[in-house]
Design an enzyme around this catalytic site. Structure first.
Site, mmCIF file in Angstrom:
data_model
loop_
_atom_site.group_PDB
_atom_site.id
_atom_site.type_symbol
_atom_site.label_atom_id
_atom_site.label_comp_id
_atom_site.label_asym_id
_atom_site.label_seq_id
_atom_site.Cartn_x
_atom_site.Cartn_y
_atom_site.Cartn_z
ATOM 1 N N GLN A 12 0.878 -1.221 -0.168
ATOM 2 C CA GLN A 12 0.223 0.022 -0.073
ATOM 3 C C GLN A 12 0.833 1.313 0.056
ATOM 4 O O GLN A 12 1.749 1.276 0.899
ATOM 5 C CB GLN A 12 -1.064 -0.215 0.900
ATOM 6 C CG GLN A 12 -1.964 1.156 1.258
ATOM 7 C CD GLN A 12 -2.228 1.265 2.848
ATOM 8 O OE1 GLN A 12 -1.918 0.657 3.836
ATOM 9 N NE2 GLN A 12 -3.413 1.871 3.046
ATOM 10 N N GLY A 13 0.773 2.045 -0.911
ATOM 11 C CA GLY A 13 1.647 3.323 -1.201
ATOM 12 C C GLY A 13 0.525 4.706 -0.730
ATOM 13 O O GLY A 13 0.226 5.293 -1.674
ATOM 14 N N SER A 71 0.845 6.697 2.838
ATOM 15 C CA SER A 71 1.681 7.502 3.773
ATOM 16 C C SER A 71 2.898 8.033 2.944
ATOM 17 O O SER A 71 3.704 7.478 2.204
ATOM 18 C CB SER A 71 2.158 6.899 4.854
ATOM 19 O OG SER A 71 1.124 6.553 5.919
ATOM 20 N N SER A 109 4.896 -1.603 4.326
ATOM 21 C CA SER A 109 5.093 -3.156 4.602
ATOM 22 C C SER A 109 4.791 -3.882 3.251
ATOM 23 O O SER A 109 4.090 -3.802 2.319
ATOM 24 C CB SER A 109 3.667 -3.732 5.523
ATOM 25 O OG SER A 109 3.982 -2.726 6.971
ATOM 26 N N GLU A 138 -9.712 -1.601 5.695
ATOM 27 C CA GLU A 138 -8.536 -1.592 6.435
ATOM 28 C C GLU A 138 -8.697 -1.722 8.057
ATOM 29 O O GLU A 138 -8.249 -2.333 8.885
ATOM 30 C CB GLU A 138 -7.432 -0.576 6.217
ATOM 31 C CG GLU A 138 -6.240 -0.553 6.952
ATOM 32 C CD GLU A 138 -5.224 0.583 6.851
ATOM 33 O OE1 GLU A 138 -5.571 1.579 6.282
ATOM 34 O OE2 GLU A 138 -4.218 0.318 6.965
ATOM 35 N N GLU A 170 -5.533 8.247 17.560
ATOM 36 C CA GLU A 170 -6.216 9.769 17.732
ATOM 37 C C GLU A 170 -7.263 9.947 16.590
ATOM 38 O O GLU A 170 -8.155 10.634 16.777
ATOM 39 C CB GLU A 170 -5.018 10.763 17.905
ATOM 40 C CG GLU A 170 -4.205 10.673 19.174
ATOM 41 C CD GLU A 170 -3.163 9.436 19.467
ATOM 42 O OE1 GLU A 170 -2.863 8.864 18.300
ATOM 43 O OE2 GLU A 170 -3.120 9.170 20.449
#
Lengths: 414, 380
Positions: free
Chosen positions: A133-134, A136, A168, A253, A397
């Protein structure tokens, strides 16, 4: 079995089929040490054990049960949850293609062209193609919509430049789901979503470099794009609709999506210890009845007892809430419980590990390479790794913002 | 045995919960409740507290007060999970009346073998309120501790912290005799019974010391069996109280969320600020855990009684935590107005602090649970 009570005929038949198949075909525990979650798979030995397991489970119909047959699925109706229950009950290994199954597959399914679904989903479900997964970037974490990695249109192609982090499984991945900026003048509507073949482009526009985690282990990566050329057919949904597509990914997710993710697990390691979360509280009680504290057993210490029971109650509370979420008469807002799942599972796991360190006392200072470390240093490793889970996929958060805004209706934070 | 996925919460249970929610919203909205019970703020006011006697009478007519009386005793025999649904709504309305006491007494009577239990059930069906007089002068949560003694057919001594003493018609008294604890049924008007009201913080409840001087009593459970009866009924008592607290905590949450959505400071509503938003989310999560554990415990009472105690201990521990946090956050986030008598949050603050202590606080429940799970190794 409790789970079997409300099965449809199709589900009941499928459940029996899963049981029979697992009894005959579930793999033996591996010779190599497996990581605690599939996101931490580091070595090809680990992958060589896990990939054939996913392939076999897919061929048997236990992975992708609810996806259409022309996408490599089983074409069944609400049967994936049955397979999941049986695989967990049986105590199988987990699946290696966890990002593919949990995030990429539902996103491609909901937003990809028919052609793309037929091309990509069979290899994804079988585990032949690992996905990553790209999302962040160094400058875009919780504020995901501020991603800067840019795709510039060039005829039928797009040219990609930029930098993704915390990726990851990128070192095993054939494919990546990729959120890119296509318009610098509009934060949310300037995003477009792609699926990109990265393995074939290594050294030719794509660089994957490992990042070292707080634990000293590798497991995730940074991915750098330099003039990578990708055909427009790998775009999901319209140009400028990337944020909406990303929401589908994030919802799945966080375990709150419409498609049930194929999951397996609960396997005992070679010492016979269960690796599942459900067994964690029992494991902590067992730990406390061995560890010494202030001249007696830790399990006799009133503070430790109170903390153990608090944790145990929270764990049972989460389990019962997930059960209650299925009973409409006992819930008000339909997303109230589902949106708590990710936050609570990761925080309970973190508190469990912290408590284990407290119970171990001085022995919790011993790490993986120490022959005297209790349980081979599992708990300090778990505690450090647990922060990966409370930070990834929307920090705790951010999860509290989502719950406060979407469920309680409080004003949106900027 | 195992539990049904839906906790056994079916159509009948849902209809009852819906009816109760409607009833309390119409017959006892919070402004009326405040007028009724908070009329006089003076800490030295009369110890006799006003209560919703008219609504209690209506509940008797609706059959709610005899819901848990077994069918073979002439009652409605509602599964515990349905009774939990009613109790949750009563807690949400902070109902000032002997519903919780009478339902708790019902579950105690269900474990009594004595002849008296049949008559006591009949009394409940006729609309009597019954409460438990089982606590000693120290407020002990242990069923074995009582300051009332039983000898030669009569009771002597004092039961303390008796809930709804003035609002009830009779008492189930735990008393010690030469052969151990027994349970006895005493009418409020019996000769030798004296009720001394406590001056309490909670405006929705009624509490007293009940003294017995040579009071003749009907035996519900023979000497030596009383503690076992109370132990057997304990899961139901904890579940009912926890359901009440969950309902009250939900009121605290919704009321505070509403206020945080309207009150503005620094150009934003309070709920915009994460220092307010995140704790309210945490409160919601604590309530959800407690509520799920309450229905799990209630369902266990109906379907797997062997596990009911550990699930009820979990429910009450979680309910105490949610109540404590709901109390502190609801007053704090209402700011200056929350600190005044005119703001309704104090009604629930006081009720919840009272509830947290009645059958043992959260830490007490967790120690009881630890004895089950660590020493007895009986994880369900």
């Amino acid at each position: 079995m409790n789970d079997a009570r409300k099965d449809t005929q199709e589900q009941a038949d499928f459940r029996q089929y899963c049981r029979d198949w697992l009894n005959a075909n579930a793999p033996e525990p591996p010779q190599v040490r497996l990581p605690q979650t599939p996101l931490e798979i580091m070595t090809t030995e680990q992958m060589d054990y896990l990939r054939p397991w996913q392939k076999a489970a897919h061929e048997a119909g236990l992975v992708g049960a609810d996806y259409p047959e022309d996408c490599g699925g089983g074409g069944r109706n609400d049967c994936q949850r049955i397979a999941n229950q049986e695989m967990h009950a049986h105590g199988t290994p987990f699946f290696p293609n966890v990002i593919g199954l949990g995030m990429a597959a539902p996103t491609v399914f909901h937003h990809g062209s028919e052609e793309l679904k037929r091309e990509l989903l069979p290899g994804l479900l079988s585990g032949e193609d690992i996905w990553c997964q790209g999302f962040s970037e160094p400058g875009a974490g919780s504020d995901l919509a501020s991603v800067q990695t840019f795709a510039e249109r060039d005829g039928d192609n797009w040219v990609i430049n930029g930098h993704k982090v915390w990726t990851s499984l990128a070192h095993f991945a054939e494919w990546m789901i990729l959120l890119l900026r296509t318009d610098k003048s509009d934060k949310y509507n300037g995003l477009t979503y792609f699926v990109v073949p990265i393995r074939s482009a290594l050294g030719n526009g794509v660089t994957v470099r490992p990042l070292i985690k707080i634990t000293g282990e590798t497991g995730f990566n940074e991915v750098i794009f330099e003039h990578l050329v990708v055909h427009d057919r790998y775009r999901l949904d319209d140009v400028g609709k990337g944020w909406q597509v990303a929401m589908t990914t994030l919802l799945h997710e966080r375990g709150a999506g419409t498609l049930v993710t194929p999951t397996a697990g609960g396997m005992r390691n070679t010492k016979g210890e269960s690796t599942s979360r459900a067994a964690m509280a029992s494991a902590l009680i067992a730990l406390a009845t061995k560890a010494h504290r202030n001249g007696k057993l830790a399990s006799e210490d009133p503070v430790i007892r109170d903390k153990l029971m608090s944790l145990f109650i929270r764990q049972e509370g989460l389990r019962q809430s997930q059960r209650r979420a299925q009973v409409q008469a006992l819930t008000d807002h339909p997303m109230r419980i589902p949106l708590q799942g990710k936050l609570l599972m990761t925080e309970i796991q973190q508190e469990s590990a912290a408590l284990a360190l407290e119970i171990e006392g001085m022995a919790s200072s011993l790490y993986l390479a120490d022959e005297n470390a209790p349980e081979s240093g599992k708990w300090p490793l778990s505690y450090m790794n647990s922060f990966g889970m409370t930070i990834a996929a929307g920090t705790s958060e951010v999860q509290r913002n989502i719950l406060g805004e979407r469920v309680l209706g409080l004003a949106k934070s900027k | 045995m195992s539990q049904p996925n839906n906790f056994g919460f079916g159509e009948e249970e849902q209809m009852l919960a819906d009816a109760a929610a409607r009833y309390f919203a119409e017959q006892l909205p919070v402004d009326q409740l405040h007028k009724l019970v908070a009329d006089n703020p003076d800490p030295h006011r009369d110890k006799h507290s006003p209560w919703a006697e008219a609504q209690w009478r209506e509940m008797v007519e609706l059959g709610w007060t005899q819901l848990a009386v077994p069918e073979d005793a002439g009652g409605l025999g509602m599964p515990a999970v349905g009774v939990a649904g009613l109790m949750e709504q009563a807690g949400r309305a902070a109902f000032p009346g002997p519903l919780l006491s009478t339902l708790c007494s019902t579950y105690v009577l269900a474990h009594c073998n004595g002849e008296g239990a049949v008559a006591a059930f009949e009394a409940i069906i006729e609309g009597h309120a019954i409460t438990l007089a089982m606590t000693d002068q120290y407020g002990s949560w242990n069923a074995a501790d009582t300051d009332v003694s039983y000898a030669d057919g009569s009771l002597n001594g004092t039961a303390c912290f008796v809930q709804d003493a003035n609002r009830s018609d009779s008492f189930i008294v735990s008393a010690r005799g030469p052969n151990g604890i027994g349970l006895y049924w005493v009418s409020k008007g019996a000769a030798g019974v004296a009720i001394a009201c406590d001056a309490i913080v909670d405006l929705t409840r009624d509490q007293a010391r009940v003294s017995f001087s040579d009071v003749s009593a009907v035996e519900l459970s023979a000497q030596g069996t009383g503690q076992e009866v109370l132990d057997s009924a304990r899961p139901a008592l904890l579940m009912l109280l926890a359901a009440d607290m969950v309902g009250a905590a939900e009121w605290q949450l919704q009321t505070t969320v509403e206020y945080a959505g309207t009150r503005e400071q620094f150009g934003h509503s309070l709920g915009f600020f994460q220092a307010v938003k995140h704790p309210l989310v945490d409160l919601m999560i604590m309530i959800d855990h407690a509520k799920s554990l309450v229905y799990n415990a209630a369902c266990a009472l109906d379907t797997e009684p062997e596990n009911a105690l550990q699930f009820a201990l979990m429910a009450q521990s979680a309910a105490c935590d949610a109540a404590a946090y709901g109390c502190s956050r609801s007053v704090q986030y209402h700011g200056g107005i929350g600190f005044t008598w005119e703001c309704y949050v104090h009604l629930y603050f006081k009720r919840q602090k009272h509830s947290e202590m009645w059958l043992g606080d959260g830490a007490y429940q967790r120690e009881q649970l630890a004895q089950l799970l660590i020493e007895d190794r009986s994880i369900a």
